[in-house]
Design a protein around this motif. Structure first.
Motif, PDB file in Angstrom:
ATOM      1  N   VAL A  63       0.863  -1.190   0.000  1.00 41.04           N
ATOM      2  CA  VAL A  63       0.000   0.000   0.000  1.00 41.04           C
ATOM      3  C   VAL A  63       0.894   1.232   0.000  1.00 41.04           C
ATOM      4  CG1 VAL A  63      -1.839   1.211   1.247  1.00 41.04           C
ATOM      5  CG2 VAL A  63      -1.681  -1.295   1.378  1.00 41.04           C
ATOM      6  N   TYR A  64       0.603   2.205  -0.880  1.00 48.33           N
ATOM      7  CA  TYR A  64       1.385   3.441  -0.803  1.00 48.33           C
ATOM      8  C   TYR A  64       0.522   4.661  -1.096  1.00 48.33           C
ATOM      9  CZ  TYR A  64       1.928   3.316  -5.961  1.00 48.33           C
ATOM     10  OH  TYR A  64       1.714   3.293  -7.312  1.00 48.33           O
ATOM     11  N   THR A  65       0.925   5.763  -0.489  1.00 40.34           N
ATOM     12  CA  THR A  65       0.240   7.043  -0.668  1.00 40.34           C
ATOM     13  C   THR A  65       1.212   8.162  -0.310  1.00 40.34           C
ATOM     14  OG1 THR A  65      -1.799   8.255  -0.164  1.00 40.34           O
ATOM     15  CG2 THR A  65      -0.705   7.154   1.688  1.00 40.34           C
ATOM     16  N   ASP A  66       0.811   9.401  -0.524  1.00 42.50           N
ATOM     17  CA  ASP A  66       1.687  10.536  -0.238  1.00 42.50           C
ATOM     18  C   ASP A  66       1.837  10.753   1.265  1.00 42.50           C
ATOM     19  OD1 ASP A  66       1.849  10.903  -2.937  1.00 42.50           O
ATOM     20  OD2 ASP A  66       0.586  12.690  -3.013  1.00 42.50           O
ATOM     21  N   SER A  67       3.025  11.183   1.662  1.00 44.35           N
ATOM     22  CA  SER A  67       3.271  11.523   3.065  1.00 44.35           C
ATOM     23  C   SER A  67       4.395  12.545   3.154  1.00 44.35           C
ATOM     24  CB  SER A  67       3.651  10.275   3.870  1.00 44.35           C
ATOM     25  OG  SER A  67       4.015  10.618   5.186  1.00 44.35           O
ATOM     26  N   ASN A  68       4.161  13.583   3.947  1.00 42.05           N
ATOM     27  CA  ASN A  68       5.186  14.596   4.176  1.00 42.05           C
ATOM     28  C   ASN A  68       6.059  14.272   5.382  1.00 42.05           C
ATOM     29  OD1 ASN A  68       4.317  16.251   2.019  1.00 42.05           O
ATOM     30  ND2 ASN A  68       2.695  17.129   3.293  1.00 42.05           N
ATOM     31  N   TYR A  69       5.672  13.236   6.120  1.00 42.47           N
ATOM     32  CA  TYR A  69       6.429  12.856   7.309  1.00 42.47           C
ATOM     33  C   TYR A  69       7.609  11.960   6.942  1.00 42.47           C
ATOM     34  CZ  TYR A  69       2.698  14.538  10.423  1.00 42.47           C
ATOM     35  OH  TYR A  69       1.784  15.310  11.102  1.00 42.47           O
ATOM     36  N   SER A  70       8.618  11.960   7.803  1.00 44.75           N
ATOM     37  CA  SER A  70       9.764  11.071   7.633  1.00 44.75           C
ATOM     38  C   SER A  70       9.357   9.636   7.933  1.00 44.75           C
ATOM     39  CB  SER A  70      10.893  11.476   8.572  1.00 44.75           C
ATOM     40  OG  SER A  70      10.504  11.233   9.921  1.00 44.75           O
ATOM     41  N   LEU A  71      10.196   8.692   7.521  1.00 36.86           N
ATOM     42  CA  LEU A  71       9.943   7.290   7.834  1.00 36.86           C
ATOM     43  C   LEU A  71       9.854   7.087   9.340  1.00 36.86           C
ATOM     44  CD1 LEU A  71       9.719   4.275   7.128  1.00 36.86           C
ATOM     45  CD2 LEU A  71      12.231   4.200   7.067  1.00 36.86           C
ATOM     46  N   GLU A  82       9.930   6.326   0.113  1.00 32.87           N
ATOM     47  CA  GLU A  82      10.614   6.634  -1.137  1.00 32.87           C
ATOM     48  C   GLU A  82      10.090   7.963  -1.658  1.00 32.87           C
ATOM     49  OE1 GLU A  82      13.081   5.129  -2.599  1.00 32.87           O
ATOM     50  OE2 GLU A  82      13.202   3.366  -1.295  1.00 32.87           O
ATOM     51  N   LYS A  83      10.971   8.940  -1.741  1.00 31.61           N
ATOM     52  CA  LYS A  83      10.585  10.293  -2.134  1.00 31.61           C
ATOM     53  C   LYS A  83       9.451  10.771  -1.231  1.00 31.61           C
ATOM     54  CE  LYS A  83      12.302   9.678  -6.843  1.00 31.61           C
ATOM     55  NZ  LYS A  83      12.009   9.719  -8.284  1.00 31.61           N
ATOM     56  N   ASN A  84       8.282  11.119  -1.812  1.00 33.10           N
ATOM     57  CA  ASN A  84       7.184  11.605  -0.962  1.00 33.10           C
ATOM     58  C   ASN A  84       6.139  10.522  -0.687  1.00 33.10           C
ATOM     59  OD1 ASN A  84       6.136  11.542  -3.597  1.00 33.10           O
ATOM     60  ND2 ASN A  84       4.603  13.107  -3.079  1.00 33.10           N
ATOM     61  N   LYS A  85       6.507   9.257  -0.898  1.00 37.61           N
ATOM     62  CA  LYS A  85       5.557   8.157  -0.728  1.00 37.61           C
ATOM     63  C   LYS A  85       5.880   7.363   0.539  1.00 37.61           C
ATOM     64  CE  LYS A  85       3.718   8.977  -4.812  1.00 37.61           C
ATOM     65  NZ  LYS A  85       2.409   9.657  -4.938  1.00 37.61           N
TER      66      LYS A  85
END
Length: 325
Positions: free
Chosen positions: A231-239, A281-284
């Motif tokens: 599952v992936y989506t946009d996220s502005n937070y760090s890992l 990965e990047k913004n995901k």
């Protein structure tokens, strides 16, 4: 002892229920109903139970007011027909999709609660009728609940997930025969799988302002059991920030584990666990989710719900070991 009844006793989910319940310290199987196999020994169908319940046969009916809880395992579209035979004081856990839709969750005075413990454990404890979640929905929702709870789903969600042949049930079809499945893989019901409905309604329950799309591509795998979902989506937070969100959310949920290293499906086979692994990965934000479709995705989760209904330890009868090799 809690007295158990099972309706639709010959399928995969019923077989798993029996295997788990006979080792559960607080419950006893009263009756297993199968109208097509009534009078036959249960171990003649579930042959791995030879030596476990040799004297128990399938029945074609039972007196429901002598049973505390009934598991409905007859399949989609059949649970509604079975309810009319049950005493209204008997608790019910339905493993079909008949009552998962919140708009169709009331039938003959029974209000069915969506039985994902990690979503609404306290509500389940106060209920009498549970709609057990679908297997794909369980794996995918457990990957998304912390983000939805934190109002962090801002854009489209993309999902790719593969399930074993037991996800299709015991009914013979072209796509679950050995000669077709072996050394093979295929997609099906792209963007329109039936579990999307319960995934979407649950996301909206937690994050009412979610208005983006959920794109789900399911696969048929050439193995017997298990689900792995990416599952992936946009996220502005760090890992690290996302990992903290997940670990805090699942702190009090014994069957969901967060792994800091990559995971594989055998880690959960024959267990009621869901293991999640996060990547960035990047913004995901990428979430890998693994479950056993027959246990956490069906029968094990049903027993987890039963434990909650009867105020038992949530893990009772479900401390299982995976088959690593």
């Amino acid at each position: 002892m809690i007295e158990i009844g099972i309706i639709g006793g010959t399928g995969y989910t019923a077989g798993e229920l029996i295997r788990l319940i006979i080792h559960h310290p607080k419950v006893r199987i009263n009756s297993v109903l199968s109208r097509s196999k009534a009078g036959e020994y249960i171990h003649s169908i579930h042959t791995d139970l030879i030596g476990e319940i040799e004297d128990m046969k399938f029945t074609d009916s039972f007196i429901s007011n002598k049973i505390d809880i009934v598991f409905l395992c007859s399949g989609h579209g059949k649970s509604i027909k079975e309810l009319k035979y049950l005493h209204n004081k008997v608790k019910v856990i339905d493993l079909s999709q008949d009552f998962r839709n919140m708009n169709k969750s009331v039938f003959q005075g029974r209000k069915f609660i969506y039985g994902l413990p990690e979503l609404q454990k306290d509500i389940i404890k106060q209920s009498n009728n549970i709609a057990n979640p679908g297997c794909f929905a369980t794996a995918i929702l457990l990957a998304l609940l912390p983000l939805a709870k934190g109002n962090l789903l801002k854009n489209n969600i993309h999902i790719s997930s593969i399930t074993g042949s037991t996800g299709s049930g015991k009914q013979i079809s072209d796509t679950n025969q050995f000669s077709w499945r072996n050394n093979n893989i295929s997609t099906y019901k792209i963007f329109k799988h039936q579990h999307l409905q319960e995934i979407t309604q649950t996301i909206h329950k937690l994050q009412k302002n979610f208005s983006s799309e959920i794109y789900f591509i399911p696969y048929r795998g050439n193995f017997s059991r298990g689900i792995i979902a990416t599952v992936y989506t946009d996220s502005n937070y760090s890992l690290e920030k996302n990992q903290d969100i997940y670990k805090i959310f699942y702190k009090n949920h014994p069957f969901v584990k967060i792994s800091d290293i990559n995971i594989d499906m055998k880690q959960v086979i024959n267990t009621n666990k869901c293991i999640l692994h996060l990547m960035k990965e990047k913004n995901k934000i990428i979430i890998i989710s693994i479950i056993d479709n027959l246990i956490k995705g069906a029968s094990g989760q049903a027993i987890q719900n039963m434990n909650l209904l009867f105020n038992l330890e949530e893990t009772c009868g479900l401390k299982l070991k995976s088959i690593r090799f």
